[in-house]
Design an enzyme around this catalytic site. Structure first.
Site, PDB file in Angstrom:
ATOM      1  N   HIS A 197      26.818  16.374  67.269  1.00 23.02           N
ATOM      2  CA  HIS A 197      26.800  14.974  66.854  1.00 23.02           C
ATOM      3  C   HIS A 197      27.373  14.057  67.929  1.00 23.02           C
ATOM      4  O   HIS A 197      27.886  14.497  68.956  1.00 23.02           O
ATOM      5  CB  HIS A 197      27.557  14.798  65.534  1.00 23.02           C
ATOM      6  N   CYS A 213      32.990  21.374  65.842  1.00 18.83           N
ATOM      7  CA  CYS A 213      31.672  20.790  66.104  1.00 18.83           C
ATOM      8  C   CYS A 213      31.495  20.514  67.598  1.00 18.83           C
ATOM      9  O   CYS A 213      32.447  20.534  68.371  1.00 18.83           O
ATOM     10  CB  CYS A 213      31.495  19.490  65.321  1.00 18.83           C
TER      11      CYS A 213
END
Length: 332
Positions: A197, A213
């Site tokens: 992301h 992440c």
């Protein structure tokens, strides 16, 4: 010393595929089979107001990688006129040239788009942030299973508890917008809880700061999101030591261990077993070539994150007896 180092830099920049275009991403034509080195080293001169983060962002680099390549430069006040090395040459990770490949140790993502008819294959690379401390980014094979523009973030309970312990009370749901840490684009992996992301804090790119992440610069995730399809393979590896051959010369690249950030990693003992294993595997078909073990060990200790030659053909000048590895003996 200076003449030897000058020759190293010359070897590095000759016959290397040039970057394509002037986008924020670094895009290269894939080298021939068996030659996995792309890009070339570059030098820039710092301006009065620059920090290393400023320079890194201008040249699509992460903070840790530009700092480890410039260990004698003040990260927050390099000083006007200071020469800064840009680590814009990379040995591709040992992985299939397919989809997305993430090397945790170097905090860098490589994307191999499918070639269009009549065009050569390319690789596009971006700096990323990965997991910190106990929040490891997992290794292994995965796939993109969902793409979301302007995503909503629902922080896991474990993350909310961590923030609460520091006096930061997170809402149960963070809507899209400037306060959303996922940024404007997110791609979900089939590893539960893990995403690739964007971010609302771009200065943190190229550090171990996430909860596992993979985080990209806003422009980079927008670029990658536009190309990647649902179902794309994602291979996550952890390779602090990389090697490749080019024109009869073996190149070696060393990064800090992935369990530490660049500051702590610089002080950790070198895993010489891992270094030796990597070099033996790379040289098994070249038993008569001169390998500079001292130089390779020094590179593993200094962890500059740049490829340098450590072995050449028997009829080439032997590069042995070097006690330090520092491209700063060379000035542009």
């Amino acid at each position: 010393m200076k003449s030897i180092l000058t020759s190293w830099i010359a070897v590095l920049v000759l016959n290397i595929p040039a970057a394509i275009g002037a986008t924020s991403a670094q895009t290269f034509i894939l080298p021939p089979d068996g030659e996995n080195i792309i890009g070339s080293l570059q030098f820039v001169t710092a301006r009065y107001e620059d920090t290393l983060i400023d320079i890194a962002r201008r040249h699509n680099l992460g903070f840790d990688e530009i700092q480890q390549a410039n260990p004698t430069v003040d990260a927050w006040l390099p000083g006007e006129g200071t020469v800064v090395l840009l680590p814009t040459q990379f040995i591709l990770p040992e992985a299939a040239h397919e989809g997305i490949v993430l090397n945790i140790a170097e905090m860098r993502l490589y994307y191999y788009p499918k070639a269009k008819a009549g065009e050569p294959r390319k690789v596009i690379t971006y700096p990323v942030s990965v997991g910190r401390g106990d929040w490891k980014t997992p290794k292994g094979l995965a796939r993109i299973i969902q793409k979301q523009q302007n995503p909503t973030w629902t922080p896991p309970e474990s993350v909310r508890k961590e923030h609460a312990a520091e006096g930061d009370i997170l809402p149960r749901v963070v809507p899209p917008g400037p306060d959303n840490p996922l940024g404007a684009f997110a791609m979900r992996l089939n590893l539960p809880g893990y995403l690739i992301h964007g971010t609302n804090k771009p200065n943190g790119i190229g550090m171990r700061v996430t909860h596992g992440c993979v985080r990209l610069q806003p422009d980079d995730i927008k670029d990658l999101y536009s190309m990647v399809e649902v179902g794309t393979q994602v291979e996550i590896v952890d390779q602090p030591y990389k090697t490749t051959w080019k024109n009869g010369v073996l190149y070696f690249e060393a990064h800090p261990p992935s369990k530490s950030d660049v500051y702590e990693g610089a002080n950790e003992p070198v895993n010489l077993t891992e270094v030796v294993r990597e070099l033996i595997a790379a040289t098994k078909d070249h038993p008569n070539y001169p390998l500079d073990w001292d130089k390779a060990q020094n590179m593993a200790k200094q962890r500059l994150g740049i490829p340098l030659p450590v072995m050449g053909q028997a009829n080439q000048p032997q590069i042995t007896g070097v006690d330090e590895v520092s491209p700063f003996a060379v000035r542009p």
